[in-house]
Design a protein around this motif. Structure first.
Motif, mmCIF file in Angstrom:
data_model
loop_
_atom_site.group_PDB
_atom_site.id
_atom_site.type_symbol
_atom_site.label_atom_id
_atom_site.label_comp_id
_atom_site.label_asym_id
_atom_site.label_seq_id
_atom_site.Cartn_x
_atom_site.Cartn_y
_atom_site.Cartn_z
ATOM 1 N N LEU A 84 0.542 -0.728 0.082
ATOM 2 C CA LEU A 84 -0.005 0.507 -0.350
ATOM 3 C C LEU A 84 0.625 1.494 -0.204
ATOM 4 C CD1 LEU A 84 -2.889 0.848 0.507
ATOM 5 C CD2 LEU A 84 -2.379 1.636 2.909
ATOM 6 N N PHE A 85 1.049 1.540 -1.069
ATOM 7 C CA PHE A 85 1.203 3.027 -1.456
ATOM 8 C C PHE A 85 0.283 4.430 -0.623
ATOM 9 C CE2 PHE A 85 3.940 0.272 -4.011
ATOM 10 C CZ PHE A 85 5.263 0.664 -3.081
ATOM 11 N N LYS A 96 -0.370 15.607 -0.219
ATOM 12 C CA LYS A 96 -0.045 16.933 -0.055
ATOM 13 C C LYS A 96 -1.453 17.270 0.312
ATOM 14 C CE LYS A 96 2.301 20.069 -3.444
ATOM 15 N NZ LYS A 96 2.980 19.769 -4.951
ATOM 16 N N GLY A 97 -1.222 18.950 0.965
ATOM 17 C CA GLY A 97 -2.346 19.308 1.605
ATOM 18 C C GLY A 97 -3.950 19.211 1.587
ATOM 19 N N ASP A 98 -5.109 19.277 1.207
ATOM 20 C CA ASP A 98 -5.762 18.572 1.030
ATOM 21 C C ASP A 98 -5.517 17.499 0.258
ATOM 22 O OD1 ASP A 98 -6.059 20.391 3.688
ATOM 23 O OD2 ASP A 98 -7.527 21.676 2.194
ATOM 24 N N THR A 99 -5.058 16.717 -0.136
ATOM 25 C CA THR A 99 -5.057 16.219 -1.486
ATOM 26 C C THR A 99 -4.266 14.633 -0.800
ATOM 27 O OG1 THR A 99 -5.179 17.616 -3.861
ATOM 28 C CG2 THR A 99 -4.505 15.465 -3.722
ATOM 29 N N GLN A 100 -5.384 13.219 -0.814
ATOM 30 C CA GLN A 100 -4.666 12.023 -1.394
ATOM 31 C C GLN A 100 -4.736 11.254 -1.684
ATOM 32 O OE1 GLN A 100 -5.252 10.052 3.381
ATOM 33 N NE2 GLN A 100 -3.859 9.566 2.800
ATOM 34 N N ILE A 101 -4.157 10.455 -1.557
ATOM 35 C CA ILE A 101 -4.276 9.040 -2.787
ATOM 36 C C ILE A 101 -3.046 8.438 -2.566
ATOM 37 C CG2 ILE A 101 -2.971 8.822 -5.680
ATOM 38 C CD1 ILE A 101 -3.490 11.329 -6.191
ATOM 39 N N ASN A 102 -4.367 6.638 -2.448
ATOM 40 C CA ASN A 102 -3.491 5.278 -1.930
ATOM 41 C C ASN A 102 -3.966 5.010 -3.349
ATOM 42 O OD1 ASN A 102 -4.051 6.995 0.640
ATOM 43 N ND2 ASN A 102 -6.410 6.839 0.714
ATOM 44 N N VAL A 103 -2.410 3.766 -3.241
ATOM 45 C CA VAL A 103 -2.851 3.091 -4.142
ATOM 46 C C VAL A 103 -1.721 1.891 -3.768
ATOM 47 C CG1 VAL A 103 -1.309 2.504 -6.817
ATOM 48 C CG2 VAL A 103 -1.553 4.202 -5.615
ATOM 49 N N LEU A 104 -2.808 0.779 -4.038
ATOM 50 C CA LEU A 104 -2.758 -0.368 -3.755
ATOM 51 C C LEU A 104 -2.281 -1.582 -4.649
ATOM 52 C CD1 LEU A 104 -3.448 -2.166 -0.458
ATOM 53 C CD2 LEU A 104 -5.115 -3.737 -1.656
ATOM 54 N N VAL A 105 -0.880 -2.532 -4.870
ATOM 55 C CA VAL A 105 -0.509 -3.054 -5.912
ATOM 56 C C VAL A 105 -0.092 -4.550 -5.162
ATOM 57 C CG1 VAL A 105 1.197 -2.691 -7.473
ATOM 58 C CG2 VAL A 105 0.890 -0.514 -6.070
ATOM 59 N N TYR A 106 -0.638 -5.745 -5.807
ATOM 60 C CA TYR A 106 -0.394 -6.825 -5.983
ATOM 61 C C TYR A 106 -0.047 -7.422 -7.396
ATOM 62 C CZ TYR A 106 -1.300 -11.638 -5.105
ATOM 63 O OH TYR A 106 -0.636 -13.151 -5.198
#
Length: 343
Positions: A11-12, A16-26
């Motif tokens: 999980l990455f 940044k500020g109010d922005t959030q991105i989540n990346v789940l990698v398999y």
């Protein structure tokens, strides 16, 4: 920041500020989520310039887990996977079982004929293990069956088929992550002292809720023999404390603050007394490391242990086989959901 788990899923998270991105990698499968649709579009376009990718749209299926989103929340199940297991074991015409394993089973002392071809049993148990990802009600029975993979006998095969017959009654059962649920963690832990008749090692079981939704659970034989039920309960409490700390850190990376102490429910008054008592004596020397670990978590405000009667200890379903009434009672409290059940 990246988090790892035993399934080699990474999980990455990016904030940044109010922005959030989540990346789940398999391997080569990705799940991308975030709170800014424009930022998500830019990120996916960026990935497409370096990798050959295909956007499959809203998440519906991942690693055998079916995902359905609605105003009520996110529903996770493995219905197709369950039906494949039922079909493969040829129990489509069998009567469903009301609970997965006999209450007074003697599988550890089974003396029947060994299976001449053990591979079907091993394959079935392996598939059931993965099914526990969305079926906490199977955790204990699958734990029992997995102990006989080396030399399965006829009794073990019949017990495994009973689990499949139980599965036949509710193949679409899964977990509903409710949209209106709070984001607070609570944990329940229990142990069955000297549960293994062969090694007399105790069994640890715990369950973690996010609001009213179960998100983590486990049934595991303890690595050493506990000399008392209190010691077994304390090992279970320490194991759950470790999981709660990890989940708290994970939620923090996802932007969820958890400032209040996490409720931890245990049905052993003696274990709770040891956790709160700062004075060591000879009776706790053999579990001194766990004592320090739990007490430090209490003192820094991470957990708040509380007593709960055994009759309503939800983790009981993870440590011992239960009869129909007890099993159904605890099952109704686990926060699981079956949209295919008749109303």
């Amino acid at each position: 920041m990246a988090f790892y788990n035993p399934m080699l899923i990474i999980l990455f998270t990016y904030t940044k500020g109010d922005t959030q991105i989540n990346v789940l990698v398999y391997v080569d499968d990705l799940i991308i989520s975030g709170n800014n649709s424009a930022a998500l579009k830019i990120f996916k376009n960026y990935l497409s310039t370096y990798f050959h990718m295909k956007d499959l749209g809203v998440l519906k299926y991942f690693l055998g887990i079916e995902v359905a989103q609605s105003p009520d929340g996110i529903f996770l199940c493995q219905r197709k996977y369950s039906l494949d297991i039922i079909s493969e074991t040829s129990v489509l015409g069998a009567k469903p079982a009301s609970f997965p394993i006999e209450q007074n089973h003697r599988l550890a002392h089974a003396s029947g004929d060994s299976l001449s071809i053990p591979e079907p049993y091993r394959r079935l148990v392996g598939r059931l293990i993965y099914l526990t990802v969305t079926r906490p009600d199977l955790a204990h029975s699958v734990h029992v069956l997995s102990q006989f993979l080396q030399e399965p006998r006829q009794e073990h095969w019949e017990a495994a088929l009973r689990v499949v017959r139980y599965l036949k009654g509710s193949p679409g059962q899964g977990i509903l992550l409710r949209a209106n649920s709070s984001l607070s963690l609570t944990g329940w832990c229990d142990s069955d002292w000297a549960a293994c008749p062969l090694t007399r090692r105790s069994l640890t079981g715990w369950l973690v809720f996010l609001g009213h939704s179960p998100i983590s659970w486990k049934t595991k034989k303890q690595p050493t023999v506990a000399r008392s039920s209190v010691e077994a309960e304390y090992h279970s409490m320490a194991s759950l404390t470790c999981e709660l700390k990890w989940l708290k850190g994970l939620l923090l990376r996802l932007g969820i603050q958890h400032t209040d102490a996490i409720g931890l429910y245990c049905d052993s008054q003696s274990a709770l007394h040891i956790a709160r008592n700062l004075v060591f004596h000879e009776r706790t020397k053999h579990i001194e490391a766990d004592c320090h670990f739990v007490r430090d978590a209490i003192q820094d405000g991470t957990i708040l242990p509380s007593y709960v009667p055994t009759t309503v200890q939800l983790a009981d379903i993870f440590t011992k086989p239960l009869g129909t009434r007890q099993f159904q009672f605890f099952l109704s409290k686990l926060g699981i959901y079956d949209p295919y059940a008749p109303t």
